[in-house]
Design a protein around this motif. Sequence first.
Motif, PDB file in Angstrom:
ATOM      1  N   LEU A  33      48.694  38.835  36.212  1.00  8.55           N
ATOM      2  CA  LEU A  33      47.491  39.532  36.669  1.00  8.55           C
ATOM      3  C   LEU A  33      46.551  39.734  35.498  1.00  8.55           C
ATOM      4  CD1 LEU A  33      49.015  42.437  38.819  1.00  8.55           C
ATOM      5  CD2 LEU A  33      47.848  40.388  39.670  1.00  8.55           C
ATOM      6  N   ASP A  34      45.289  39.453  35.723  1.00  9.84           N
ATOM      7  CA  ASP A  34      44.249  39.810  34.762  1.00  9.84           C
ATOM      8  C   ASP A  34      43.645  41.102  35.283  1.00  9.84           C
ATOM      9  OD1 ASP A  34      41.582  40.054  33.607  1.00  9.84           O
ATOM     10  OD2 ASP A  34      41.945  38.059  32.781  1.00  9.84           O
ATOM     11  N   LEU A  35      43.734  42.175  34.519  1.00 12.83           N
ATOM     12  CA  LEU A  35      43.278  43.486  34.983  1.00 12.83           C
ATOM     13  C   LEU A  35      41.800  43.461  35.386  1.00 12.83           C
ATOM     14  CD1 LEU A  35      45.015  46.016  35.312  1.00 12.83           C
ATOM     15  CD2 LEU A  35      43.985  46.899  33.226  1.00 12.83           C
ATOM     16  N   ASP A  36      41.003  42.636  34.702  1.00  8.55           N
ATOM     17  CA  ASP A  36      39.589  42.515  35.075  1.00  8.55           C
ATOM     18  C   ASP A  36      39.440  41.946  36.482  1.00  8.55           C
ATOM     19  OD1 ASP A  36      38.889  43.511  32.591  1.00  8.55           O
ATOM     20  OD2 ASP A  36      38.204  41.591  31.784  1.00  8.55           O
ATOM     21  N   ASP A  37      40.250  40.943  36.814  1.00  9.68           N
ATOM     22  CA  ASP A  37      40.200  40.359  38.167  1.00  9.68           C
ATOM     23  C   ASP A  37      40.653  41.373  39.214  1.00  9.68           C
ATOM     24  OD1 ASP A  37      39.371  37.986  37.014  1.00  9.68           O
ATOM     25  OD2 ASP A  37      41.360  37.056  37.102  1.00  9.68           O
ATOM     26  N   VAL A  38      41.695  42.136  38.891  1.00  7.86           N
ATOM     27  CA  VAL A  38      42.178  43.166  39.823  1.00  7.86           C
ATOM     28  C   VAL A  38      41.082  44.204  40.056  1.00  7.86           C
ATOM     29  CG1 VAL A  38      43.925  44.968  40.184  1.00  7.86           C
ATOM     30  CG2 VAL A  38      44.584  42.798  39.131  1.00  7.86           C
ATOM     31  N   PHE A  39      40.380  44.586  38.988  1.00  3.87           N
ATOM     32  CA  PHE A  39      39.275  45.539  39.086  1.00  3.87           C
ATOM     33  C   PHE A  39      38.208  45.008  40.036  1.00  3.87           C
ATOM     34  CE2 PHE A  39      35.265  47.441  38.092  1.00  3.87           C
ATOM     35  CZ  PHE A  39      35.545  48.740  37.693  1.00  3.87           C
ATOM     36  N   GLU A  40      37.775  43.766  39.806  1.00  5.10           N
ATOM     37  CA  GLU A  40      36.693  43.188  40.604  1.00  5.10           C
ATOM     38  C   GLU A  40      37.093  43.030  42.068  1.00  5.10           C
ATOM     39  OE1 GLU A  40      35.453  39.661  38.468  1.00  5.10           O
ATOM     40  OE2 GLU A  40      34.386  40.876  36.971  1.00  5.10           O
ATOM     41  N   GLU A  41      38.350  42.732  42.306  1.00  5.08           N
ATOM     42  CA  GLU A  41      38.838  42.622  43.681  1.00  5.08           C
ATOM     43  C   GLU A  41      38.865  43.989  44.358  1.00  5.08           C
ATOM     44  OE1 GLU A  41      43.001  41.350  45.715  1.00  5.08           O
ATOM     45  OE2 GLU A  41      42.211  39.967  44.192  1.00  5.08           O
ATOM     46  N   LYS A  42      39.319  44.991  43.644  1.00  3.91           N
ATOM     47  CA  LYS A  42      39.419  46.334  44.215  1.00  3.91           C
ATOM     48  C   LYS A  42      38.038  46.926  44.528  1.00  3.91           C
ATOM     49  CE  LYS A  42      41.043  51.005  43.362  1.00  3.91           C
ATOM     50  NZ  LYS A  42      42.352  51.590  43.477  1.00  3.91           N
ATOM     51  N   PHE A  43      37.107  46.770  43.590  1.00  7.80           N
ATOM     52  CA  PHE A  43      35.794  47.405  43.748  1.00  7.80           C
ATOM     53  C   PHE A  43      34.733  46.465  44.322  1.00  7.80           C
ATOM     54  CE2 PHE A  43      37.983  50.123  40.704  1.00  7.80           C
ATOM     55  CZ  PHE A  43      37.781  51.364  41.284  1.00  7.80           C
ATOM     56  N   GLN A  49      28.308  44.160  36.438  1.00  6.91           N
ATOM     57  CA  GLN A  49      27.419  44.875  37.362  1.00  6.91           C
ATOM     58  C   GLN A  49      27.848  46.342  37.491  1.00  6.91           C
ATOM     59  OE1 GLN A  49      27.225  43.005  41.194  1.00  6.91           O
ATOM     60  NE2 GLN A  49      25.452  44.173  41.835  1.00  6.91           N
ATOM     61  N   TYR A  50      29.150  46.578  37.643  1.00 12.30           N
ATOM     62  CA  TYR A  50      29.673  47.952  37.748  1.00 12.30           C
ATOM     63  C   TYR A  50      29.277  48.745  36.511  1.00 12.30           C
ATOM     64  CZ  TYR A  50      32.888  51.737  38.912  1.00 12.30           C
ATOM     65  OH  TYR A  50      33.421  52.963  39.231  1.00 12.30           O
ATOM     66  N   PHE A  51      29.461  48.117  35.353  1.00 13.97           N
ATOM     67  CA  PHE A  51      29.156  48.734  34.063  1.00 13.97           C
ATOM     68  C   PHE A  51      27.686  49.132  33.994  1.00 13.97           C
ATOM     69  CE2 PHE A  51      31.761  49.007  30.233  1.00 13.97           C
ATOM     70  CZ  PHE A  51      30.847  49.336  29.243  1.00 13.97           C
ATOM     71  N   SER A  52      26.796  48.206  34.403  1.00 14.50           N
ATOM     72  CA  SER A  52      25.356  48.481  34.282  1.00 14.50           C
ATOM     73  C   SER A  52      24.878  49.521  35.290  1.00 14.50           C
ATOM     74  CB  SER A  52      24.546  47.195  34.406  1.00 14.50           C
ATOM     75  OG  SER A  52      24.670  46.648  35.684  1.00 14.50           O
ATOM     76  N   VAL A  53      25.502  49.586  36.462  1.00 11.15           N
ATOM     77  CA  VAL A  53      25.090  50.553  37.490  1.00 11.15           C
ATOM     78  C   VAL A  53      25.677  51.940  37.222  1.00 11.15           C
ATOM     79  CG1 VAL A  53      25.302  51.144  39.950  1.00 11.15           C
ATOM     80  CG2 VAL A  53      24.733  48.797  39.273  1.00 11.15           C
TER      81      VAL A  53
END
Length: 175
Positions: A33-43, A49-53
């Motif tokens: 698992l890449d934690l970044d991919d898990v993050f993007e899938e969850k949110f 984009q999440y960071f900038s918003v």
Amino acid sequence: MKEIKRIFLVGFMGSGKSTLGRRLRTEMGWDFLDLDDVFEEKFKVKIKQYFSVHGEDAFRIAEKEVLKDVLDKERVIIATGGGTPCFFDNMDVMNNNGLSIYLKLSVDVLIGRLSGGKQVRPLVAGKSGQELRDFICAKLQEREFFYNKAQVVADAEVLGVEAFVQIIEASGKLI
């Protein structure tokens, strides 16, 4: 002997966490698992984009939630984000729930790896050679304290996949 159900790969962006994680998946037969991919899938949104918003504080809180989400998985190799170990008690969470490995690289190697991927990585986008060096040096100075809390600190410049498998096997009983 410690039982190992999860392996957490930590280190600076560009240190090869995802690449090594995929190779270890092949060698060990574990999930990756890449934690970044898990993050993007969850949110349902790209991290950039999440960071900038929402900003970094909100991102780090959400990232901690994603880290806790993966703790129910076993026989898994997890590539963390470069900043994941540096916030809250994330490094302790990883150390208490698996084997953590810091992929340590020199500043020069990181510059070489990151100078080609500036479009993909928002934190280094648009930085000149000296700006990139200064950024990496400053961030490493902030983060290395946390990275060095990993149970294994490995020279990722010289070690191959087979050496990492040997280190993992020597670190405990794989579940």
